[in-house]
Design an enzyme around this catalytic site. Structure first.
Site, mmCIF file in Angstrom:
data_model
loop_
_atom_site.group_PDB
_atom_site.id
_atom_site.type_symbol
_atom_site.label_atom_id
_atom_site.label_comp_id
_atom_site.label_asym_id
_atom_site.label_seq_id
_atom_site.Cartn_x
_atom_site.Cartn_y
_atom_site.Cartn_z
ATOM 1 N N ASP A 58 0.820 -1.212 0.000
ATOM 2 C CA ASP A 58 0.000 0.000 0.000
ATOM 3 C C ASP A 58 0.851 1.259 0.000
ATOM 4 O O ASP A 58 2.081 1.218 0.165
ATOM 5 C CB ASP A 58 -0.901 0.013 1.242
ATOM 6 C CG ASP A 58 -1.973 -1.060 1.206
ATOM 7 O OD1 ASP A 58 -2.441 -1.384 0.096
ATOM 8 O OD2 ASP A 58 -2.337 -1.567 2.284
ATOM 9 N N TYR A 113 6.396 -10.038 6.692
ATOM 10 C CA TYR A 113 6.357 -8.595 6.927
ATOM 11 C C TYR A 113 6.898 -8.287 8.321
ATOM 12 O O TYR A 113 6.790 -9.106 9.234
ATOM 13 C CB TYR A 113 4.920 -8.059 6.829
ATOM 14 C CG TYR A 113 4.441 -7.792 5.422
ATOM 15 C CD1 TYR A 113 4.571 -6.533 4.843
ATOM 16 C CD2 TYR A 113 3.841 -8.801 4.669
ATOM 17 C CE1 TYR A 113 4.113 -6.286 3.554
ATOM 18 C CE2 TYR A 113 3.384 -8.566 3.376
ATOM 19 C CZ TYR A 113 3.519 -7.303 2.828
ATOM 20 O OH TYR A 113 3.075 -7.062 1.555
#
Length: 280
Positions: A58, A113
């Site tokens: 994002d 992540y």
């Protein structure tokens, strides 16, 4: 024609996300990458080159190791060559020549992540760890995601089912470091998980609340944690051997150290200014 897999890193601060957007809303990582490819005659287009990317981070999210794959007839493809056409905050550092059907997204077996959450006095790390255990396994993560809009690519194939393989939470300097590995992630999933764990750690919510969210006994909107703390750390594959470009890595390290000096200095400057106003 050769199949190429390329490892990329980037600082996402100045970009509207990784993926090229249907409307002109600002620069994207992928947009800058395609500009470099076209200047170097590496690919003829997304469809013609069978292009694929492992993840679609994002707006504001960073990456240590994003992966893209494509076909090319250019025999001179190398990370250092691509870097010469990229902005300073995007870089390539490793290359592989996998089988002809390799797809950076579909062939990924896991993604990792890392999130840096500022450590606050009221955060109970033990409670956060206990709550994180409920996330491990295969679940419907609808409560921890933002579904794609109807205009987005492959929205009709959307499924909220994902398998989280591990969650590790540690303290490092003045941060809580949260590592999450899964077979895949939904949009804003990591950042919503971080927000949920923070609420539990701060005492606003409890372990049962997380259990209810995972089991879909309740439906609740969770505000995602800020994007600037999130890094795509690693994408894993079977039987794909990447060769790192040492020259590219040295140049990247020098460039990032300059950024580190700048931001460390700015942190001190901001701290000094805030301290001055607090004393007034």
């Amino acid at each position: 024609m050769e199949r190429i897999a390329l490892k990329l890193g980037y600082l996402g601060t100045q970009y509207r996300g990784f993926q090229i957007q249907p409307q002109s809303v600002g620069p994207t990582i992928e947009g800058e990458l395609f500009k470099a490819f076209e200047k170097l005659n590496i690919i003829e287009g997304r469809v013609a080159s069978n292009y694929a990317a492992a993840g679609r981070t994002d707006k504001g999210v960073h990456a240590r190791s994003q992966v893209v794959s494509f076909d090319t007839t250019n025999p001179n493809v190398a990370p250092r060559m691509i870097n010469s056409m990229l902005p300073d905050d995007i870089w390539a550092f490793a290359l592989a020549k996998p089988h002809s059907d390799f797809n950076a997204r579909k062939d990924a077996i896991s993604r990792k992540y890392r999130y840096f959450l500022p450590l606050q006095p009221d955060l109970d790390i033990t409670r956060m760890r206990e709550a994180s255990e409920l996330l491990i396994g295969t679940h419907d993560f609808s409560n921890f995601s933002q579904p794609p809009g109807h205009h987005e690519h492959e929205a009709e194939y959307y499924s909220p089912i994902r398998e989280i393989k591990r969650v590790e939470i540690a303290t490092e300097n003045s941060f809580v470091v949260i590592d999450i590995e899964a077979n895949g992630f939904l949009r804003k999933m990591v950042r919503k998980i971080v927000s949920a764990l923070k609420l539990v750690g701060g005492g606003t919510k409890n372990r049962q609340w997380v259990e209810d969210l995972v089991a879909r006994r309740v439906t609740e909107h969770i505000e995602p944690a800020p994007a600037f703390g999130l890094i795509l750390k690693k994408v894993s594959y079977r039987d794909v051997e990447f060769v790192e470009d040492d020259y590219a890595k040295r140049r990247i390290t020098t460039r990032l150290n300059e950024e580190l000096v700048f931001h460390s200095t700015m942190a001190e400057v901001l701290d000094d200014i805030v301290g001055a106003y607090v004393q007034l």
